[in-house]
Structures are given as C-alpha cells and as structure tokens.
Design a protein around this motif. Structure first.
Motif, PDB file in Angstrom:
ATOM      1  N   THR A   1       0.969  -1.337   0.040  1.00  0.00           N
ATOM      2  CA  THR A   1      -0.062  -0.150   0.051  1.00  0.00           C
ATOM      3  C   THR A   1       0.944   1.248   0.113  1.00  0.00           C
ATOM      4  OG1 THR A   1      -0.152   0.196   2.317  1.00  0.00           O
ATOM      5  CG2 THR A   1      -1.797  -1.002   1.283  1.00  0.00           C
ATOM      6  N   GLY A   2       0.283   2.364  -0.585  1.00  0.00           N
ATOM      7  CA  GLY A   2       1.187   3.572  -0.558  1.00  0.00           C
ATOM      8  C   GLY A   2       0.055   4.623  -0.146  1.00  0.00           C
ATOM      9  N   ALA A   3       0.609   5.770  -0.251  1.00  0.00           N
ATOM     10  CA  ALA A   3      -0.218   7.030   0.275  1.00  0.00           C
ATOM     11  C   ALA A   3      -1.674   7.382  -0.426  1.00  0.00           C
ATOM     12  CB  ALA A   3       0.393   8.474  -0.045  1.00  0.00           C
ATOM     13  N   GLY A   4      -2.143   6.423  -1.535  1.00  0.00           N
ATOM     14  CA  GLY A   4      -3.402   6.531  -1.826  1.00  0.00           C
ATOM     15  C   GLY A   4      -4.554   5.904  -0.974  1.00  0.00           C
ATOM     16  N   ILE A   5      -3.862   4.837  -0.309  1.00  0.00           N
ATOM     17  CA  ILE A   5      -4.866   4.197   0.526  1.00  0.00           C
ATOM     18  C   ILE A   5      -5.425   4.966   1.761  1.00  0.00           C
ATOM     19  CG2 ILE A   5      -3.331   3.003   2.010  1.00  0.00           C
ATOM     20  CD1 ILE A   5      -5.358   0.472   1.535  1.00  0.00           C
ATOM     21  N   SER A   6      -4.535   6.093   2.168  1.00  0.00           N
ATOM     22  CA  SER A   6      -4.952   6.820   3.189  1.00  0.00           C
ATOM     23  C   SER A   6      -5.555   8.270   2.724  1.00  0.00           C
ATOM     24  CB  SER A   6      -3.628   7.106   4.190  1.00  0.00           C
ATOM     25  OG  SER A   6      -3.294   5.754   4.697  1.00  0.00           O
TER      26      SER A   6
ATOM     27  N   THR B   1       3.496  -1.738   3.834  1.00  0.00           N
ATOM     28  CA  THR B   1       3.096  -0.662   3.634  1.00  0.00           C
ATOM     29  C   THR B   1       3.999   0.342   3.501  1.00  0.00           C
ATOM     30  OG1 THR B   1       1.298   1.313   3.983  1.00  0.00           O
ATOM     31  CG2 THR B   1       2.597   0.229   5.835  1.00  0.00           C
ATOM     32  N   GLN B   2       4.167   1.428   2.568  1.00  0.00           N
ATOM     33  CA  GLN B   2       5.184   2.483   2.489  1.00  0.00           C
ATOM     34  C   GLN B   2       4.637   3.608   3.413  1.00  0.00           C
ATOM     35  OE1 GLN B   2       6.271   3.064  -1.965  1.00  0.00           O
ATOM     36  NE2 GLN B   2       4.117   2.262  -1.949  1.00  0.00           N
ATOM     37  N   ASN B   3       3.413   3.564   3.834  1.00  0.00           N
ATOM     38  CA  ASN B   3       2.780   4.705   4.486  1.00  0.00           C
ATOM     39  C   ASN B   3       3.326   4.704   6.149  1.00  0.00           C
ATOM     40  OD1 ASN B   3       1.246   5.215   2.440  1.00  0.00           O
ATOM     41  ND2 ASN B   3      -0.341   4.194   3.141  1.00  0.00           N
ATOM     42  N   VAL B   4       3.741   5.889   6.478  1.00  0.00           N
ATOM     43  CA  VAL B   4       4.184   5.840   8.015  1.00  0.00           C
ATOM     44  C   VAL B   4       2.853   6.127   8.914  1.00  0.00           C
ATOM     45  CG1 VAL B   4       6.536   6.450   7.192  1.00  0.00           C
ATOM     46  CG2 VAL B   4       4.772   8.317   7.546  1.00  0.00           C
ATOM     47  N   ASP B   5       1.633   6.100   8.432  1.00  0.00           N
ATOM     48  CA  ASP B   5       0.595   6.325   9.347  1.00  0.00           C
ATOM     49  C   ASP B   5       0.231   5.069  10.068  1.00  0.00           C
ATOM     50  OD1 ASP B   5      -1.286   6.416   6.378  1.00  0.00           O
ATOM     51  OD2 ASP B   5      -1.675   4.675   7.836  1.00  0.00           O
ATOM     52  N   ASP B   6      -0.802   5.066  10.940  1.00  0.00           N
ATOM     53  CA  ASP B   6      -1.178   3.589  11.870  1.00  0.00           C
ATOM     54  C   ASP B   6      -2.440   2.908  11.341  1.00  0.00           C
ATOM     55  OD1 ASP B   6      -1.887   4.876  15.001  1.00  0.00           O
ATOM     56  OD2 ASP B   6      -2.169   5.671  13.023  1.00  0.00           O
ATOM     57  N   LEU B   7      -2.820   3.798  10.295  1.00  0.00           N
ATOM     58  CA  LEU B   7      -4.315   3.435   9.912  1.00  0.00           C
ATOM     59  C   LEU B   7      -4.689   1.836   9.548  1.00  0.00           C
ATOM     60  CD1 LEU B   7      -5.209   6.497   7.922  1.00  0.00           C
ATOM     61  CD2 LEU B   7      -5.615   5.982  10.129  1.00  0.00           C
ATOM     62  N   HIS B   8      -3.769   1.122   9.090  1.00  0.00           N
ATOM     63  CA  HIS B   8      -3.965  -0.234   8.874  1.00  0.00           C
ATOM     64  C   HIS B   8      -3.939  -0.793  10.327  1.00  0.00           C
ATOM     65  CE1 HIS B   8      -3.035  -0.779   4.623  1.00  0.00           C
ATOM     66  NE2 HIS B   8      -1.829  -0.048   4.597  1.00  0.00           N
ATOM     67  N   GLU B   9      -3.220  -0.563  11.409  1.00  0.00           N
ATOM     68  CA  GLU B   9      -3.406  -1.156  12.466  1.00  0.00           C
ATOM     69  C   GLU B   9      -4.747  -0.836  13.280  1.00  0.00           C
ATOM     70  OE1 GLU B   9       1.050  -1.024  11.634  1.00  0.00           O
ATOM     71  OE2 GLU B   9      -0.570   0.205  11.301  1.00  0.00           O
ATOM     72  N   ARG B  10      -4.931   0.740  13.136  1.00  0.00           N
ATOM     73  CA  ARG B  10      -6.104   0.996  13.811  1.00  0.00           C
ATOM     74  C   ARG B  10      -7.357   0.323  13.186  1.00  0.00           C
ATOM     75  NH1 ARG B  10      -4.988   7.136  13.692  1.00  0.00           N
ATOM     76  NH2 ARG B  10      -7.196   7.270  13.934  1.00  0.00           N
TER      77      ARG B  10
ATOM     78  N   MET C   1       7.697  -0.452   5.977  1.00  0.00           N
ATOM     79  CA  MET C   1       8.962  -0.532   5.206  1.00  0.00           C
ATOM     80  C   MET C   1       9.738   0.800   5.171  1.00  0.00           C
ATOM     81  SD  MET C   1       8.281  -1.087   1.196  1.00  0.00           S
ATOM     82  CE  MET C   1       9.844  -0.891   0.796  1.00  0.00           C
ATOM     83  N   HIS C   2       8.759   1.801   5.305  1.00  0.00           N
ATOM     84  CA  HIS C   2       9.231   3.188   5.389  1.00  0.00           C
ATOM     85  C   HIS C   2       9.430   3.815   7.017  1.00  0.00           C
ATOM     86  CE1 HIS C   2       8.918   3.590   0.928  1.00  0.00           C
ATOM     87  NE2 HIS C   2      10.002   3.024   1.038  1.00  0.00           N
ATOM     88  N   GLY C   3       8.953   3.061   7.845  1.00  0.00           N
ATOM     89  CA  GLY C   3       9.041   3.344   9.212  1.00  0.00           C
ATOM     90  C   GLY C   3       7.590   3.929   9.579  1.00  0.00           C
ATOM     91  N   GLU C   4       7.604   4.615  10.647  1.00  0.00           N
ATOM     92  CA  GLU C   4       6.403   5.107  11.235  1.00  0.00           C
ATOM     93  C   GLU C   4       6.481   6.455  12.092  1.00  0.00           C
ATOM     94  OE1 GLU C   4       6.210   0.805  13.259  1.00  0.00           O
ATOM     95  OE2 GLU C   4       4.078   1.475  13.418  1.00  0.00           O
ATOM     96  N   LEU C   5       5.379   7.236  11.763  1.00  0.00           N
ATOM     97  CA  LEU C   5       5.287   8.542  12.306  1.00  0.00           C
ATOM     98  C   LEU C   5       5.403   8.342  14.032  1.00  0.00           C
ATOM     99  CD1 LEU C   5       2.860  10.580  10.245  1.00  0.00           C
ATOM    100  CD2 LEU C   5       5.172  11.001  10.712  1.00  0.00           C
ATOM    101  N   LEU C   6       4.635   7.430  14.199  1.00  0.00           N
ATOM    102  CA  LEU C   6       4.037   7.239  15.813  1.00  0.00           C
ATOM    103  C   LEU C   6       5.430   6.522  16.462  1.00  0.00           C
ATOM    104  CD1 LEU C   6       0.327   6.943  16.102  1.00  0.00           C
ATOM    105  CD2 LEU C   6       1.761   8.813  16.234  1.00  0.00           C
ATOM    106  N   SER C   7       6.626   6.610  16.130  1.00  0.00           N
ATOM    107  CA  SER C   7       8.043   5.963  16.508  1.00  0.00           C
ATOM    108  C   SER C   7       8.922   7.012  16.615  1.00  0.00           C
ATOM    109  CB  SER C   7       8.009   4.718  15.739  1.00  0.00           C
ATOM    110  OG  SER C   7       9.595   4.066  16.251  1.00  0.00           O
ATOM    111  N   ALA C   8       9.592   7.164  17.416  1.00  0.00           N
ATOM    112  CA  ALA C   8      11.168   8.165  17.605  1.00  0.00           C
ATOM    113  C   ALA C   8      12.081   7.125  17.884  1.00  0.00           C
ATOM    114  CB  ALA C   8      10.833   8.905  18.662  1.00  0.00           C
ATOM    115  N   LEU C   9      13.324   7.511  17.186  1.00  0.00           N
ATOM    116  CA  LEU C   9      14.540   6.649  16.858  1.00  0.00           C
ATOM    117  C   LEU C   9      15.591   7.501  17.481  1.00  0.00           C
ATOM    118  CD1 LEU C   9      16.166   4.273  15.710  1.00  0.00           C
ATOM    119  CD2 LEU C   9      16.407   5.587  13.721  1.00  0.00           C
TER     120      LEU C   9
END
Ligand code: BV8
Length: 228
Positions: free
Chosen positions: A11-16, A90-99, A108-116
C-alpha cells in the motif's frame, strides 16, 4: 480467490487519501514549498533539523486526528479471515492499517508514531513533537529523530518482504504511484517469480504496465470490492 494461498499487498499514500491524509503527489511541494525528496533525506535533516522535525511533527499530529477508511477496514477483514499467508507491506508511515485491526503489517518506510534514538538506536512509541529535542527515555540523549526511512536509507524488513514475495501467489498494489524504489520494483520482482499481479489505484501509475490487471478508482470502493 479460494485457490490462492499466499498474498502480498503493497500500500501507498493513496490508501490513506480518503482518510484525509495528503498523498505526496497532492502535498508534494505544497508543504513550505519543499519536495518530500528534500525534507525526507539525511542531508536535509543535517542541513535544517528544525525544518524536518516540524514537517514530521505536523504529520504526527495530523495522523492522530484521522480514522481508517473502508479500504483499511477491508484489508483488516482479509487479515482476520484469510487462512493463507498474508503480508501487508505499507510504504505509509501512518498507523491506519493497525487502527483498522490489521496485524500482519510491515512498515518498510518506518512509522510516524515512533521515535528513533541515533545514539542508543532504540525506538520509542512517540505521539508528541520532537522539535524541542526531548530526552531519549533509554539513554537521555537529546537527539531523537523521526523513525522513518529517508531517501538513501535502507528500508526496513526487506528480507521478510522478499521472502513473502517468493512464496506469494498474488501481489496486489494499492494506492501507490510506483515512484519510489525498492517498493516500485516489487511488481516486476513478482512477475519474474510467476506471481499474479493486480493494481488498484485512482489512476494509471508509473508501473501500471507491469500488472496483469490494473483497475482504476478510489481505494475506498475498489478494495472492499476486491476483498469480497
Ligand atoms: C534505498 C518515508 C538503497 C518518509 C519515503 C540516489 C541515492 C540513494 C537512493 C536513490 C537514489 N536515486 C534513487 C534512489 C532510490 C530511492 C528512490 O526510489 N528515489 C526516487 C525519488 C527515484 N529510494 C530510496 O532511497 C530508498 N532506499 O533505495 O536504499 C540502499 C541500499 C543499500 C544501502 C542503503 C540504501 C528509500 C525510499 C524511502 C523514502 N521514504 N517515506 C515519509 O513518508 O515522509 S518515500 C515516500 O514517498 C512514501 O513513503 C512513498 O513511498 C513515496 C510516495 O509514494 P506513494 O506512497 O506512491 O505516494 P504518491 O503520492 O507518490 O502516490 C499516491 C498514489 O495514490 C497515486 O498513484 C494516486 O493516483 C493514488 N491515489 C490518490 N488518491 C487515491 C489513490 N489511489 C486510490 N484511492 C485514492 N483515493
């Protein structure tokens, strides 16, 4: 679809998009006149960390105010009900699949709700801003960065993704322009492996010609129809 056993969904940005999250094509350049390739790079972060932190702080705040849409919900239903193998890459960094309730998800491109933390390399669930250089909960260094994969950085869990593609019977790409590699190359990898390929996207993409079948329309309509 019963005869198909292992499915890989990209999935990419289009699904969100129908959840109200701008895609890169729409937002590209709109955000403070910067292209994602400029702000989503280690060089961009080096050059102007505050600019990049603000870019991600704004998106981290926004993603917590939107909800999954029928496309996320249909994939979550597939995840719950499909007895065969399934991996949602997902290429997306949102958590909408999980929610929406999906669990077999790889970001594969990481997550907004995570800090490294680049110092101790630990990741922390993170919902607030990073602009104020908060301390790492593990090592107290004040260098937390967004836990996203920038251009030039290695995407996450590539071994797991390629293993899933090698055992897949069906590869479905949803809401992506096919502009960014290695994700954009998955369809040709799948075809070389003899995997059936399907694209569900609002419009024809850069990779449409690679797919056995390509359907155009909004994900909120096409994905539930495909999952049924
Ligand atoms: C890598 C995270 C290798 C952050 C993102 C020079 C140096 C190094 C690498 C390269 C280089 N030149 C090229 C590369 C490779 C590079 C690349 O591909 N560049 C492109 C610009 C050519 N890739 C990388 O750098 C990757 N890493 O190659 O590492 C390596 C090897 C060894 C050692 C080290 C490294 C890393 C790429 C990851 C970049 N990070 N995101 C963040 O999100 O901010 S990319 C980011 O942009 C997204 O994650 C996403 O992947 C991409 C945008 O793509 P889409 O999701 O498709 O979104 P887009 O807006 O483009 O399209 C939306 C689609 O939806 C459209 O088709 C539209 O029609 C459709 N749509 C809209 N509405 C709907 C809809 N569809 C259905 N329904 C709707 N309602």
């Amino acid at each position: 679809m019963a005869e198909l056993r292992n499915i890989v969904v990209l999935t990419g940005a289009g699904i969100s998009a129908e959840s109200g999250i701008d895609t890169f094509r729409d937002a590209g350049g709109l955000w403070e006149k910067h292209r994602v390739e400029d702000v989503a790079t280690p060089q961009g972060y080096e050059r102007d960390p505050a600019l990049v932190q603000r870019f991600y702080d704004a998106r981290r705040e926004a993603v917590q105010k939107v909800a999954p849409n029928p496309a996320h919900e249909a994939l979550a239903r597939l995840d719950r009900e499909w007895e065969g193998g399934l991996l949602i890459v997902t290429q997306n960094v949102d958590d909408l699949h999980e929610r929406a309730g999906a669990s077999r998800v790889v970001h594969m491109h990481g997550e907004l709700l995570s800090a490294l933390c680049p110092i101790c390399e630990r990741r922390h669930h993170w919902t607030g801003p990073l602009i104020d250089r908060p301390e790492c909960p593990s090592c107290e260094a004040r260098s937390l960065r967004p836990d996203v994969v920038w251009f030039g950085e290695m995407p996450y869990q590539m071994d797991r993704i390629y293993a899933a593609l090698r055992s897949a019977h069906l590869f479905v790409s949803i809401g992506t322009s096919g502009a960014v590699y290695p994700a954009a190359g998955f369809v040709s990898d799948a075809r070389e492996l003899g995997v059936k390929t399907l694209e569900l996207n609002l419009e024809r993409s850069e990779g449409s010609h690679w797919f056995h079948e390509s359907r155009q329309g909004p994900a909120g309509k096409l994905v539930p129809e495909w999952v049924e």
